[in-house]
Design a protein around this motif. Structure first.
Motif, PDB file in Angstrom:
ATOM      1  N   ARG A  46      57.553  60.772  16.933  1.00 16.50           N
ATOM      2  CA  ARG A  46      58.861  61.405  17.170  1.00 16.50           C
ATOM      3  C   ARG A  46      59.215  61.538  18.646  1.00 16.50           C
ATOM      4  O   ARG A  46      60.341  61.935  18.974  1.00 16.50           O
ATOM      5  CB  ARG A  46      58.910  62.773  16.502  1.00 16.50           C
ATOM      6  CG  ARG A  46      57.978  63.830  17.077  1.00 16.50           C
ATOM      7  CD  ARG A  46      58.033  65.102  16.238  1.00 16.50           C
ATOM      8  NE  ARG A  46      57.226  66.177  16.801  1.00 16.50           N
ATOM      9  CZ  ARG A  46      57.692  67.062  17.676  1.00 16.50           C
ATOM     10  NH1 ARG A  46      58.946  66.990  18.084  1.00 16.50           N
ATOM     11  NH2 ARG A  46      56.914  68.016  18.157  1.00 16.50           N
ATOM     12  N   MET A  52      64.052  60.889  19.882  1.00 20.39           N
ATOM     13  CA  MET A  52      64.402  62.154  20.525  1.00 20.39           C
ATOM     14  C   MET A  52      65.918  62.311  20.598  1.00 20.39           C
ATOM     15  O   MET A  52      66.462  63.391  20.362  1.00 20.39           O
ATOM     16  CB  MET A  52      63.808  62.215  21.933  1.00 20.39           C
ATOM     17  CG  MET A  52      62.315  62.460  21.974  1.00 20.39           C
ATOM     18  SD  MET A  52      61.831  64.087  21.293  1.00 20.39           S
ATOM     19  CE  MET A  52      62.716  65.200  22.376  1.00 20.39           C
ATOM     20  N   PRO A  55      67.541  62.292  16.194  1.00 21.37           N
ATOM     21  CA  PRO A  55      66.506  62.751  15.256  1.00 21.37           C
ATOM     22  C   PRO A  55      66.796  62.375  13.807  1.00 21.37           C
ATOM     23  O   PRO A  55      65.884  62.326  12.988  1.00 21.37           O
ATOM     24  CB  PRO A  55      66.528  64.274  15.440  1.00 21.37           C
ATOM     25  CG  PRO A  55      67.870  64.581  16.016  1.00 21.37           C
ATOM     26  CD  PRO A  55      68.221  63.402  16.863  1.00 21.37           C
ATOM     27  N   GLN A 209      50.484  68.191  18.529  1.00 18.09           N
ATOM     28  CA  GLN A 209      51.710  68.286  17.752  1.00 18.09           C
ATOM     29  C   GLN A 209      51.611  69.263  16.585  1.00 18.09           C
ATOM     30  O   GLN A 209      52.594  69.463  15.867  1.00 18.09           O
ATOM     31  CB  GLN A 209      52.084  66.905  17.214  1.00 18.09           C
ATOM     32  CG  GLN A 209      52.333  65.878  18.298  1.00 18.09           C
ATOM     33  CD  GLN A 209      52.927  64.605  17.748  1.00 18.09           C
ATOM     34  OE1 GLN A 209      54.092  64.530  17.395  1.00 18.09           O
ATOM     35  NE2 GLN A 209      52.098  63.578  17.657  1.00 18.09           N
ATOM     36  N   GLY A 219      61.928  69.213  20.815  1.00 19.43           N
ATOM     37  CA  GLY A 219      62.718  68.320  19.986  1.00 19.43           C
ATOM     38  C   GLY A 219      64.126  68.178  20.513  1.00 19.43           C
ATOM     39  O   GLY A 219      64.439  68.557  21.649  1.00 19.43           O
ATOM     40  N   TYR A 220      64.996  67.663  19.685  1.00 18.13           N
ATOM     41  CA  TYR A 220      66.389  67.409  20.069  1.00 18.13           C
ATOM     42  C   TYR A 220      67.076  68.667  20.594  1.00 18.13           C
ATOM     43  O   TYR A 220      67.847  68.608  21.564  1.00 18.13           O
ATOM     44  CB  TYR A 220      67.146  66.848  18.860  1.00 18.13           C
ATOM     45  CG  TYR A 220      68.634  66.750  19.058  1.00 18.13           C
ATOM     46  CD1 TYR A 220      69.199  65.688  19.776  1.00 18.13           C
ATOM     47  CD2 TYR A 220      69.489  67.722  18.540  1.00 18.13           C
ATOM     48  CE1 TYR A 220      70.568  65.605  19.955  1.00 18.13           C
ATOM     49  CE2 TYR A 220      70.864  67.648  18.720  1.00 18.13           C
ATOM     50  CZ  TYR A 220      71.396  66.587  19.432  1.00 18.13           C
ATOM     51  OH  TYR A 220      72.756  66.511  19.617  1.00 18.13           O
TER      52      TYR A 220
END
Length: 507
Positions: A46, A52, A55, A209, A219-220
């Motif tokens: 990811r 990124m 998503p 992770q 994350g985004y």
């Protein structure tokens, strides 16, 4: 290759490659992820750039750069970079009309081929993850930053030799994330985030992770901006000039509502040309920076200059050398006709700050003010102790045998700053007020540690230093501690400056 090897030895000091890697790994533990095997796995998951940015995308194949820059979010990035190329060519022809510029070896200044940036045969590959919670002073609510650093890389290029790394191209893209983002209503503290990072030194990819790992919080939703560093052109050594390479630096902030990256002013990148051309703006900048409160933050390296004084891009020529020159971003702003600051004004401001109770850590002279004015900018810091113009090239995990230029993933400037960053992380973890100050880019803060003593990062062979005069009164107060380790002597590296490098005595 020989030029790069010699430069790397000078920068890192007289240590073997194995020892340099070992030292680097110890310094970065808990503050960065640079292991090539781990990065390969993360890039396959990811943390691949397109995942990124998108998503919701479920495709296994990574986006090529032709597809990446076709995304609506990246269209303004491409337009801005193209505009910078056109302006660079115009400026070059105006300032150096006798030296040609273009793509290919037939030109005096050889431009980067933009076709490779937007090609179906290139993409950005994850080269490192760096914790920058030491920047929490910018926005305490975000707990600082975490940076995903991607390197422009050719695809499907076979490794053709022992040190082959031809697939890598001279550009990095830095996806800057807020260290903290509200997820599902769960409030995570800066202390918890810092603890996760400090505990991550020996963790495997899966553990990094995991729900309690440092990468689980990224994350985004964390995306703040993109920073790009591109070798826009280089000029080989010739009869008319020394070797020179120009690097284009840009910043693009993420507009979450529009879902686009928009060109933005670069933090503390003083727009020298505009200031020198506008007397009113120049006076306003002088009054702002010399105010005791702002001067104290400027001294500590934590100043945030208002955007009205900043540029939206910068070209950093390297090497800039040790002597003052117009290659440096602050050149012309201090002293001389039309300058923004005079020596008398700076001396008076330093005295006023001291009288008001401000204890300056770094700037104790005109020379210290000039140096800080350089290294507080993006381009000035970029010119300090980099590897081929980058502070974090990363290890090339796509090559069968990484080249000698990238076995050590980052510059001495990067590794020298790790003690300070780790100290701030520890304070955040323990709930103490961090000391966000930093020394000059050439000389890191030790924070009471002895880890860097005798190394090229601080006062060992190849470290930056100041040539001390026989008369103490002749020495610049800002650099009086810039000495060399036992057995070494500071040798001036320029024609007029007393700045130099530590080498074996009597050589």
């Amino acid at each position: 290759m020989r030029i790069f090897l010699i430069g790397l030895i000078l920068l890192l000091g007289a240590v073997s490659a194995a020892r340099a890697v070992e030292t680097a790994a110890a310094l970065e533990r808990g503050t960065a992820i640079t292991d090539p095997a781990t990065l390969r796995e993360l890039d396959g998951g990811r943390f691949r750039l397109d995942r990124m940015l998108l998503p919701e995308r479920s495709a296994d194949a990574p986006l090529s750069n032709s597809e990446l820059f076709a995304l609506p979010a990246m269209t303004p990035v491409r337009q801005a970079i193209d505009g910078e190329f056109e302006r660079y060519i115009i400026r070059h022809k105006a300032s150096l009309p006798k030296e040609t510029v273009g793509v290919g070896e037939g030109f005096d200044f050889q431009l980067f081929d933009r076709a490779q940036l937007y090609s179906t045969q290139t993409r950005f590959v994850l080269a490192g993850i760096v914790n920058r919670m030491d920047r929490a002073y910018v926005s305490a609510a975000d707990c600082g930053e975490v940076r995903l650093i991607y390197r422009l890389t050719r695809l499907n290029t076979p490794d053709t030799g022992y040190n082959a790394s031809a697939q890598r191209l001279p550009m990095t893209l830095n996806l800057v994330l807020k260290a903290k983002a509200d997820r599902n209503g769960r409030e995570v503290t800066c202390s918890e985030i810092a603890n996760r990072w400090l505990s991550s030194g020996a963790l495997l990819n899966e553990q990094l992770q995991a729900n309690d790992g440092p990468l689980a919080l990224l994350g985004y939703d964390n995306i703040d901006r993109i920073e790009t560093n591109l070798q826009i052109a280089h000029a080989p050594k010739s009869a008319v000039r020394d070797f020179r390479t120009d690097y284009l630096l840009k910043v693009f902030r993420y507009d979450r509502q529009a879902r686009v990256f928009a060109e933005a002013p670069m933090e503390n990148q003083i727009d020298r040309a505009r200031l020198l051309a506008d007397d009113s703006l120049k006076r306003e900048f002088r009054a702002w920076l010399l105010d005791p409160v702002n001067l104290a933050e400027f001294d500590r390296g934590t100043v945030l200059i208002p955007e009205k004084f900043l540029a939206n891009g910068a070209v950093a020529p390297t090497p800039a050398g040790f002597d003052p020159s117009d290659l440096q971003p602050e050149f012309g702003l201090v002293q001389g006709e039309g300058a923004a600051f005079s020596e008398a004004e700076i001396v008076a401001a330093l005295k006023k700050a001291a009288a008001s109770g401000v204890k300056l850590q770094n700037i104790r002279s005109l020379g210290g003010f000039e140096r800080r004015l350089n290294d507080v900018t993006c381009s000035g810091c970029h010119q300090t102790r980099g590897i081929g113009g980058f502070h974090f090239p990363g290890v090339d995990w796509m090559a069968a045998k990484p080249s000698n230029t990238t076995v050590v993933p980052a510059s001495p400037h990067f590794f020298g700053d790790q003690i300070r960053r780790r100290d701030i992380l520890t304070a955040l973890r323990d709930g103490r007020a961090p000391d966000y100050s930093r020394g000059f880019a050439s000389r890191p803060q030790l924070r009471g540690s002895t880890e860097l003593a005798g190394s090229g990062y601080y006062d060992g062979w190849g470290a930056h230093c100041y040539v001390q005069g026989k008369q103490a009164a002749s020495n610049d107060g800002s650099f009086r501690d810039w000495n060399c380790a036992e057995g070494l002597a500071c040798q001036a590296a320029g024609k007029t400056s007393r700045m130099g490098m530590c080498f074996v005595r009597n050589r």
